[in-house]
Design a protein around this motif. Structure first.
Motif, mmCIF file in Angstrom:
data_model
loop_
_atom_site.group_PDB
_atom_site.id
_atom_site.type_symbol
_atom_site.label_atom_id
_atom_site.label_comp_id
_atom_site.label_asym_id
_atom_site.label_seq_id
_atom_site.Cartn_x
_atom_site.Cartn_y
_atom_site.Cartn_z
ATOM 1 N N LYS A 32 8.530 -0.239 -9.633
ATOM 2 C CA LYS A 32 8.499 -0.537 -11.066
ATOM 3 C C LYS A 32 9.908 -0.692 -11.632
ATOM 4 O O LYS A 32 10.189 -1.655 -12.364
ATOM 5 C CB LYS A 32 7.745 0.569 -11.811
ATOM 6 N N LYS A 77 0.404 -6.355 -2.817
ATOM 7 C CA LYS A 77 0.417 -7.512 -3.720
ATOM 8 C C LYS A 77 1.592 -7.420 -4.691
ATOM 9 O O LYS A 77 2.311 -8.409 -4.914
ATOM 10 C CB LYS A 77 -0.900 -7.584 -4.491
ATOM 11 N N GLY A 78 1.805 -6.244 -5.254
ATOM 12 C CA GLY A 78 2.914 -6.058 -6.180
ATOM 13 C C GLY A 78 4.259 -6.311 -5.520
ATOM 14 O O GLY A 78 5.150 -6.957 -6.097
ATOM 15 N N GLU A 79 4.432 -5.814 -4.299
ATOM 16 C CA GLU A 79 5.686 -6.025 -3.585
ATOM 17 C C GLU A 79 5.875 -7.508 -3.259
ATOM 18 O O GLU A 79 6.998 -8.029 -3.321
ATOM 19 C CB GLU A 79 5.723 -5.163 -2.330
ATOM 20 N N LEU A 121 -3.154 -3.338 -3.355
ATOM 21 C CA LEU A 121 -2.526 -3.717 -4.616
ATOM 22 C C LEU A 121 -1.022 -3.467 -4.604
ATOM 23 O O LEU A 121 -0.253 -4.229 -5.196
ATOM 24 C CB LEU A 121 -3.181 -2.952 -5.768
ATOM 25 N N GLN A 122 -0.590 -2.420 -3.901
ATOM 26 C CA GLN A 122 0.844 -2.174 -3.740
ATOM 27 C C GLN A 122 1.485 -3.331 -2.977
ATOM 28 O O GLN A 122 2.552 -3.827 -3.365
ATOM 29 C CB GLN A 122 1.076 -0.862 -2.993
ATOM 30 N N ALA A 151 3.687 -7.779 -11.204
ATOM 31 C CA ALA A 151 3.918 -6.798 -10.141
ATOM 32 C C ALA A 151 3.955 -5.371 -10.666
ATOM 33 O O ALA A 151 3.484 -4.443 -9.998
ATOM 34 C CB ALA A 151 5.230 -7.119 -9.424
ATOM 35 N N ASP A 168 5.823 -13.318 -12.301
ATOM 36 C CA ASP A 168 5.597 -12.532 -11.079
ATOM 37 C C ASP A 168 6.034 -11.084 -11.259
ATOM 38 O O ASP A 168 5.348 -10.151 -10.828
ATOM 39 C CB ASP A 168 6.338 -13.165 -9.902
ATOM 40 N N LEU A 208 1.082 -2.844 -10.521
ATOM 41 C CA LEU A 208 0.548 -2.674 -9.164
ATOM 42 C C LEU A 208 1.417 -1.757 -8.307
ATOM 43 O O LEU A 208 0.957 -1.245 -7.276
ATOM 44 C CB LEU A 208 0.426 -4.038 -8.478
ATOM 45 N N LEU A 209 2.659 -1.557 -8.710
ATOM 46 C CA LEU A 209 3.625 -0.817 -7.900
ATOM 47 C C LEU A 209 3.522 0.674 -8.221
ATOM 48 O O LEU A 209 4.343 1.239 -8.938
ATOM 49 C CB LEU A 209 5.034 -1.358 -8.159
ATOM 50 N N THR A 210 2.521 1.305 -7.635
ATOM 51 C CA THR A 210 2.214 2.705 -7.960
ATOM 52 C C THR A 210 2.510 3.682 -6.825
ATOM 53 O O THR A 210 2.486 4.888 -7.042
ATOM 54 C CB THR A 210 0.733 2.836 -8.319
#
Length: 485
Positions: A221, A141-143, A138-139, A206, A202, A209-211
């Motif tokens: 984030k 994907k966020g990136e 998920l990270q 994102a 987008d 997901l950016l955790t």
């Protein structure tokens, strides 16, 4: 089987379709898609490939993708003075010729490089399963979503009109958000509004997901909040015809970064040495393109190298820019003596890309988002909304840090003009100035002569403020319409 290049240059899917025997081979520089995305580590390595592409490798040229991003975003402004007198790729955009031919312009390289990156990003996103819960995947994907927003925002600024100029009807760029589109895929240009909507979509997708902890060389984030602040500021209209809703959002996101991001405006010696340091660990940088993997040649465009038998420094800070700096302004220290042979009168060069610069290349990061911009975003959004007090406080944080003290007793349009001026001085050589003029309906004025062109005034409605699409792309995709000039 599908193949992808994990270094991030190109998605290799249809390339092998003409020879079934090639499907049996496993070249050393590619990997099979199902293997690449069979583990969380595979997703992380794939997103590293995207960063490498953004840092430069998206195009196979000494003047790499990040160099083009920096130069093309500066070329239409009045920060630069050209020493090169010839008509070539290095002077094309600066002279507002905007050629569509790949031998005369960097448009072809930049357009192709941008869509190479987008195809890689789409490949990563397509392989994230619905309902995925693994934090590493998920990270990634966020990136990927953040970087797609980054690429599309940069594209639409160069090829699409300012947002206030009828964004719903103005052509932007191709919107490609899926990975396998077939050989006959020939999308038209989406509107400027549609591209901006995709960028904000987008970024908003994102953020949750950016955790995972990352340095400022990576998406996060607060980098997403910072980019949203800039995007909404660009949607915020002119001073005389503002979009109050967009400006309020721009201000809100800037505030989130300023108050909660943990960033700091560097002061004194730390500020004046800012550009001699790398970005990781730097408390002012929010997001920077780290070029340690692919050193940039932008340094050679802006300064003469110290090593003998090399040339360089074909663009210098303009006399108009330098004339705006007061003696006590700490930002004057960002310009140092550096002479290109044959041009003794233009003896200063910007230090912003001179870290480790000896011959041709420099590992200087491209500081794309930093805290100073957030204060200036907040100031501009506030003054357009009639909040002069907030605008003045935010502006003075930048003026005071620069050593020129607070300004008082101004409001309205005079305050707005001072904010635009401080954006030009603070963010010089970082790819802002022409966008700041044109998105605000202001002319770009060069009151000085360069070796390649004379004085000029370019209005915000002049079609020449846009790059032309590469002619090869127009020929290959009949649905694309050219930026006519």
């Amino acid at each position: 089987m599908k193949l992808i290049n994990i270094l991030g240059l190109m998605v290799l899917t249809g390339l092998f379709a003409c020879n079934k025997e090639l499907d049996k081979l496993r070249p050393h520089n590619v990997t099979y898609e199902d293997q690449q995305f069979s583990s969380p580590t595979g997703f992380t390595k794939a997103i590293w490939g995207v960063y490498a592409s953004v840092a430069g490798s998206a195009i196979s040229s000494s003047f790499n993708y990040n160099d083009l991003q920096l130069y093309l975003s500066e070329a239409h402004g009045n920060t630069l003075k050209a020493l090169d007198a010839t008509v070539n790729k290095n002077t094309d955009a600066f002279n507002y010729l905007n050629s569509a031919e790949k031998d005369l312009s960097y448009s072809y390289d930049y357009w192709r490089g941008s869509y190479n990156i987008i195809l890689l990003i789409n490949k990563i996103l397509a392989n994230v399963k619905d309902g995925e819960t693994n934090p590493e995947i998920l990270q990634a994907k966020g990136e990927a979503l953040f970087l797609r927003a980054y690429v599309y925002f940069n594209l639409v600024r160069l090829y699409g009109k300012p947002y206030y100029q009828d964004a719903a009807a103005s052509p932007g760029v191709m919107l490609i958000i899926t990975d396998n589109n077939g050989l006959g895929f020939a999308p038209p240009r989406a509107t400027v509004k549609e591209v901006y909507e995709q960028v904000t979509k987008d970024l908003l997708a994102a953020i949750p997901l950016l955790t995972q902890p990352r340095t400022n060389s990576f998406a996060g984030k607060y980098p997403a909040y910072a980019l949203l602040s800039r995007v909404y500021l660009y949607m915020g209209g002119t001073f005389t015809q503002p979009d109050n809703a967009a400006n309020a959002i721009a201000k809100e996101y800037a505030d989130s970064v300023i108050l909660n991001g943990g960033y700091t405006l560097l002061q004194g010696a730390a500020y004046t040495s800012y550009y001699s340091t790398d970005n990781p660990g730097n408390k002012e940088d929010i997001f920077a393109v780290n070029t340690q993997y692919k050193n940039g040649l932008i340094s050679n465009l802006y300064a003469m190298p110290s090593q003998i038998n090399y040339s360089g420094g074909l663009y210098r800070p303009s006399p108009d820019l330098l004339g705006q700096l007061r003696t006590q302004d700490l930002r004057s220290k960002f310009y140092v003596k550096n002479v290109t042979p044959g041009n003794p009168n233009d003896s200063l060069a910007s230090v912003k890309y001179m870290m480790g610069y000896v011959s041709l290349y420099s590992p200087s990061p491209a500081r794309y988002l930093r805290l100073a911009e957030m204060y200036l975003n907040k100031a501009e959004a506030a003054v357009k909304g009639g909040d002069n007090n907030t605008a003045l406080i935010s502006l003075n944080a930048i003026r005071s840090r620069a050593g020129i003290g607070d300004t008082t007793g101004i409001s309205g349009e005079a305050l707005f003009n001072e904010i635009v001026k401080q954006r030009r001085l603070e963010l010089a050589f970082e790819g802002h100035v022409s966008y700041d003029y044109f998105r605000n309906g202001l002319p770009m004025v060069r009151n000085y002569i360069s070796n390649s062109s004379g004085t000029m005034t370019i209005q915000a409605t002049n079609p020449k403020i846009l790059l032309r699409l590469p002619s090869d792309e127009i020929i290959g995709n009949p649905n694309l319409k050219q930026n006519e000039q």
